[in-house]
Design an enzyme around this catalytic site. Sequence first.
Site, PDB file in Angstrom:
ATOM      1  N   GLU A  85      66.179 -63.079  -4.467  1.00 16.81           N
ATOM      2  CA  GLU A  85      65.824 -62.115  -5.463  1.00 16.81           C
ATOM      3  C   GLU A  85      66.952 -60.952  -5.799  1.00 16.81           C
ATOM      4  O   GLU A  85      66.547 -60.175  -6.318  1.00 16.81           O
ATOM      5  CB  GLU A  85      64.620 -61.404  -5.069  1.00 16.81           C
ATOM      6  CG  GLU A  85      63.337 -62.405  -4.843  1.00 16.81           C
ATOM      7  CD  GLU A  85      62.055 -61.451  -4.892  1.00 16.81           C
ATOM      8  OE1 GLU A  85      61.381 -61.542  -6.079  1.00 16.81           O
ATOM      9  OE2 GLU A  85      61.749 -60.819  -3.952  1.00 16.81           O
ATOM     10  N   HIS A 104      63.798 -53.010  -3.509  1.00 17.94           N
ATOM     11  CA  HIS A 104      62.748 -53.917  -3.902  1.00 17.94           C
ATOM     12  C   HIS A 104      61.742 -53.945  -2.734  1.00 17.94           C
ATOM     13  O   HIS A 104      62.357 -54.398  -1.385  1.00 17.94           O
ATOM     14  CB  HIS A 104      63.202 -55.200  -4.151  1.00 17.94           C
ATOM     15  CG  HIS A 104      62.106 -56.073  -4.537  1.00 17.94           C
ATOM     16  ND1 HIS A 104      60.989 -56.024  -5.092  1.00 17.94           N
ATOM     17  CD2 HIS A 104      61.959 -57.352  -3.911  1.00 17.94           C
ATOM     18  CE1 HIS A 104      60.329 -57.096  -5.041  1.00 17.94           C
ATOM     19  NE2 HIS A 104      60.784 -57.857  -4.001  1.00 17.94           N
ATOM     20  N   HIS A 106      57.715 -54.666  -0.767  1.00 15.61           N
ATOM     21  CA  HIS A 106      56.341 -55.699  -0.929  1.00 15.61           C
ATOM     22  C   HIS A 106      55.273 -54.626  -0.281  1.00 15.61           C
ATOM     23  O   HIS A 106      54.299 -55.123   0.225  1.00 15.61           O
ATOM     24  CB  HIS A 106      56.652 -56.927  -0.390  1.00 15.61           C
ATOM     25  CG  HIS A 106      57.501 -57.782  -0.746  1.00 15.61           C
ATOM     26  ND1 HIS A 106      57.955 -58.804  -0.151  1.00 15.61           N
ATOM     27  CD2 HIS A 106      58.302 -57.921  -1.840  1.00 15.61           C
ATOM     28  CE1 HIS A 106      58.875 -59.529  -0.869  1.00 15.61           C
ATOM     29  NE2 HIS A 106      59.165 -58.955  -1.636  1.00 15.61           N
ATOM     30  N   HIS A 186      53.191 -58.722  -6.340  1.00 19.62           N
ATOM     31  CA  HIS A 186      54.200 -58.782  -5.601  1.00 19.62           C
ATOM     32  C   HIS A 186      54.867 -57.557  -4.745  1.00 19.62           C
ATOM     33  O   HIS A 186      55.074 -57.381  -3.707  1.00 19.62           O
ATOM     34  CB  HIS A 186      55.438 -59.260  -6.515  1.00 19.62           C
ATOM     35  CG  HIS A 186      56.674 -59.600  -5.890  1.00 19.62           C
ATOM     36  ND1 HIS A 186      57.793 -60.319  -6.737  1.00 19.62           N
ATOM     37  CD2 HIS A 186      57.502 -59.454  -4.958  1.00 19.62           C
ATOM     38  CE1 HIS A 186      58.774 -60.463  -5.859  1.00 19.62           C
ATOM     39  NE2 HIS A 186      58.660 -59.766  -4.762  1.00 19.62           N
TER      40      HIS A 186
HETATM   41 ZN   LIG Z   1      60.090 -59.778  -3.452  1.00 15.20          ZN
END
Ligand SMILES: [Zn+2]
Length: 269
Positions: A85, A104, A106, A186
């Site tokens: 990603e 980023h 989760h 996500h």
């Molecule tokens: Zn992710």
Amino acid sequence: MQPSDQDLVLQRFHRDLISGSHILHYHNVLDAFGHLSVRHPLNPQIFILSRNTAPGTISSPNDLIEYYIEDARPVDPSAPTGFIERCIHSECYKRYPEVQSVIHSHSEAVVPYSISGVPLRACFHMAGFLGTNVPIWDIADAQQPEDISDLLVRNQHLGSSLAASFSGIASGSISPEHVVALMRGHGFTVLAGSIQDCVMRAIYTQKNAAIQSTALSTRSTGTTVTGPVKYLSQKEVDATTWSIAKSAHRPWTLWLREIEASGLYANSA
Ligand SMILES: [Zn+2]
């Protein structure tokens, strides 16, 4: 040979990137997944991200990989395997030249607000940066027929679509209108002008989500509800964002002490 000033700057960024990853793990913003990156301090066309491993386990510059922002290609073709990603990061840096750090996550506290239809809103003064509405990016709206439907941002066009979601109505602006975007089913991505500010925003995004969930569940169990949930107003969002930004050094210093005292992490940078 004495290290040059440029060597020392890069060493400091490496150290902060590793420590920031440890802080985010310590605070459960990252687990075995998710990542923190920084724009290269000496070359704005490159960003630095850890190799494909749990962020809490990175410990030296050997765990870090430099990528070209243009296409998320490793500068060193023999670099270790990177995160799938990484286009989340490259496309955000590409679209917003002033962004210096990207996270980023989760986070399980935040994901419900990406699927429930309940907007994430700034609930307390430490999270004014969230504003009065946080965009939700739905990958299904950006996928092409050949894309895999696993919700992962696997390529440049998906990363570019996510990056655009920070722009809101000011599409095309070099400054993101929002600094946090939720990703449906996500997690979320956060942008900032430094590693320290990005870590602070990620941690307080998670704290705000927990507070909002507590407030909403308190309402649902209360026998008497006297009014609507009171989120921060636009005026309060503006004022708290300004005032809290001046205190970012305080939590960073504390969080460094926490990870050092925990004995869980190593940082040789
Ligand atoms: Zn992710």
